[in-house]
Each structure stands twice: as structure tokens, then as C-alpha cells.
Design an enzyme around this catalytic site. Structure first.
Site, PDB file in Angstrom:
ATOM      1  N   ASN A  13      11.937  -2.522  11.091  1.00 18.65           N
ATOM      2  CA  ASN A  13      10.916  -3.314  10.422  1.00 18.65           C
ATOM      3  C   ASN A  13      10.763  -4.641  11.165  1.00 18.65           C
ATOM      4  OD1 ASN A  13       8.985  -3.994   8.543  1.00 18.65           O
ATOM      5  ND2 ASN A  13      10.338  -3.926   6.766  1.00 18.65           N
TER       6      ASN A  13
ATOM      7  N   CYS B  51       1.898  -6.893  11.523  1.00 13.97           N
ATOM      8  CA  CYS B  51       2.833  -5.792  11.778  1.00 13.97           C
ATOM      9  C   CYS B  51       2.299  -4.808  12.807  1.00 13.97           C
ATOM     10  CB  CYS B  51       3.155  -5.073  10.477  1.00 13.97           C
ATOM     11  SG  CYS B  51       1.704  -4.498   9.564  1.00 13.97           S
TER      12      CYS B  51
ATOM     13  N   HIS C  55       1.324  -0.721   6.093  1.00 17.61           N
ATOM     14  CA  HIS C  55       2.281  -1.396   6.968  1.00 17.61           C
ATOM     15  C   HIS C  55       2.506  -0.565   8.223  1.00 17.61           C
ATOM     16  CE1 HIS C  55       5.305  -4.258   7.983  1.00 17.61           C
ATOM     17  NE2 HIS C  55       6.362  -3.517   7.696  1.00 17.61           N
TER      18      HIS C  55
END
EC number: 3.4.22.-
Length: 342
Positions: A305, A114, A285
């Protein structure tokens, strides 16, 4: 531009997840909830976001170890780039930069990349914005994830977005794209996991994918030279922890990369404005923050996301703004594109 140099070994607070839960006033019994009891608690205890009964698949593989909360190097913290700017009540760059094809949802698959995926996406958007939509290029998350080691982190295990921005300055990054994208130098090497509507099914995923090797050359069959295909940045920094400073940065230069603590309740997010309510700390994240707004008198950040476009609100989610929920406003990484390298 004004900078504050913070000589800190760790930029973020080193509290444990339990300490942070307690600081947010979350009851001890709520912190321990999982599964159906957690879903039931969320549905009766808050009305900001809708709750999925089924948890997000491959959740553990999509987030990073909590150690990536801690920055290992000194950071340059940028003051508000334009303290006099008028901040609109809502902002979505997709409405402003309609010709920028880079505003789409990525899929990191079963890899904790990520930090690289979100940084590459933000850089891609900033290239389009800086060139007034004349330059359209998807920056390679693969190039960052596999070649910026160990200074950026450890590939699919996690990494630091600010180091990825620095890598963009000093090493440059080539073109990329999603799995099997053609005519780019280094597309994403890991296939999406499971079924996603009418999208091509490539198979299921088991465990965390191994980090692919660093290859300083373009994929076979692509008429690009690795060194010539690189684009560069000319500045990298952490944005001051201030709602207005973050908004001003996004207005002026484009999306930023936000990092936040991930709790068990985020596993069950479906839609609406997320606010940490219950469940234990699961990891960390990194995501692309693109804008903001207000719904029913609740301020929120608008965030892309990287868990495919069938997750959340067509791949996006909203999180409460102004309270630094889960540390979302605490370490905003960004950088400036070197337009001469485009």
C-alpha cells in the site's frame, strides 16, 4: 506475445456498490454498518483479518472517486506471457531481488495519487529487475501525477494506472522519491500527515491536498536536466483476468498495479488476509501487487500500500486470492521497461 483487443468504453462492471455487495452475499444490514457496530460485526463474523477499532486517518483523502473504476479508452489485454511456467506456492520478490532498494513503502499523504504512486513504484521495481539490480532509480510519482493530465486523470483527485503506464512509454518519467528526497529530479511534494513513530513530524493534513503544478524541470539545486533524466517504457497493457496469468506476469517482469473497490471495512484493516465482509462502498484505490502465498489454507495476494509503513503489516496487506474480491484481479495494469533508456 498475444493480445486481445477489447473495444470497450468501460472495462469494469458498472454495478453500484450495493449491487456488488449483494452479489458477494453480504446481508443488507451489514452493508450499512459503520463505526463501533461495524468493528463488532467484523470481529464476530470473520477470522481472516484483525480489525482496528480506530479507522485509518485521512481515509477519504487517500482513495479515489469510484468513477476511476471505469476505463475511458480501449484496452490491450495481454494473454498469459508463459502458460507453461511453473508457479511456486508462494512468491515474494523482496527475497529474490534483495539488492533492489526500490522495494519500500511510499506515503501518498492526503492526496488521491495512489494511481501514480503505485505505478511509479512498480516501474522502479521493474527497472531494477530488468537490469538485474544494476540500475536503481525511484521513478517520480510527481512527474506522472502532475504532468499526465487530463489523459491520466486529475492528480490528487484520482486517475487510471493504465494511462500512467502509457505516459511512461510516450513521454518518459524522471527520477523522484519521497518528500524532501535529495539528489532526484522531482521528489514527492506533499508531506506525510500526522505522527509516524520516530519519523519527522511535518504537521497535520486538512482535506485533500491540491494537485501541484506540472513543472518540466528538475528541482532547484539538483544537477540533472529534466529531458535527460527521463526513463521510458516500451509496452503497456492490462493483464488477463486469471490468477495464473497475473502470477506469471509478476514472475517474469515484476510487480503490477492492481485497482480495487474500497469498502468501509477496509478502513479498519489491521493485519491478516483481507476479505470484504461489511460496509458500504467508499471509493477506489490503486496498489502495487508484488506476490502471493497461502496461510492456513487461504490463498492471498501480497500487496504494497502507499499509506506509510506504520499502516497494516508494515505498510503491506494481504487480500484473498482467486475470487476477484473487490475487483482486485479485474484490472491489473503493467508495462515493459525500455532498458536502453536506463
Amino acid at each position: 506475445m498475444k493480445y486481445l483487443v477489447l473495444a470497450l468504453c468501460t472495462y469494469l462492471c458498472s454495478q453500484t456498490g450495493a449491487d456488488e455487495n449483494a452479489a458477494q452475499g453480504i446481508p443488507l444490514e451489514a452493508q450499512r454498518l459503520t463505526g463501533e457496530p461495524l468493528v463488532a460485526y467484523l470481529r464476530r463474523s470473520q477470522n481472516l483479518f484483525e480489525v482496528n477499532s480506530a479507522p485509518t486517518p485521512n481515509f477519504e483523502q487517500k482513495i479515489m472517486d469510484i468513477k476511476y473504476k471505469h476505463q475511458k479508452l480501449n484496452l490491450m489485454v495481454k494473454e498469459d506471457p508463459d502458460p507453461e511456467v511453473d508457479i511456486p506456492p508462494s512468491y515474494d520478490p523482496r527475497d529474490v531481488w534483495k539488492n533492489c532498494t526500490t522495494f519500500y513503502i511510499r506515503d501518498q499523504a492526503n492526496c488521491g495519487s495512489c494511481w501514480a504512486v503505485s505505478t511509479a513504484a512498480a516501474i522502479s521495481d521493474r527497472i531494477c529487475i530488468a537490469s538485474k539490480a544494476e540500475k536503481q532509480v525511484n521513478i517520480s510519482a510527481t512527474d506522472i501525477m502532475t504532468c499526465c493530465r487530463p489523459q491520466c486523470g486529475d492528480g490528487c483527485e484520482g486517475g487510471w494506472p493504465i494511462e500512467a503506464w502509457k505516459y511512461f512509454i510516450y513521454d518518459g518519467v524522471v527520477s523522484g522519491g519521497e518528500y524532501l528526497t535529495k539528489d532526484v529530479c522531482r521528489p514527492y511534494p506533499i508531506h506525510p500527515c500526522g505522527h509516524h513513530g520516530n519519523d519527522t513530524y511535518y504537521g497535520e493534513c486538512r482535506g485533500t491536498a491540491p494537485t501541484p503544478p506540472c513543472k518540466r524541470k528538475c528541482r532547484p539545486g539538483v544537477r540533472k536536466m529534466y529531458r535527460i533524466d527521463k526513463r521510458y517504457g516500451k509496452d503497456a497493457y492490462i493483464v488477463k483476468q486469471s490468477v495464473k496469468a497475473i502470477q506469471s506476469e509478476i514472475l517474469r517482469n515484476g510487480p503490477v498495479v492492481a485497482s480495487f473497490a474500497v469498502y468501509e471495512d477496509f478502513r479498519h484493516y489491521k493485519s491478516g488476509i483481507y476479505k470484504h465482509t461489511a460496509g458500504e462502498l467508499r471509493g477506489y484505490h490503486a496498489v502495487k501487487m508484488i506476490g502471493w502465498g497461502n496461510e492456513n489454507n487461504t490463498d492471498f495476494w501480497l500487496i504494497a500500500n502507499s499509506w506509510h509503513n506504520d499502516w497494516g503489516e508494515k505498510g503491506y496487506f494481504r487480500i484473498i486470492r482467486g475470487t476477484n474480491d473487490c475487483g482486485i484481479e479485474g484490472t491489473i495494469a503493467a508495462g515493459i521497461v525500455d532498458t536502453e533508456s536506463l
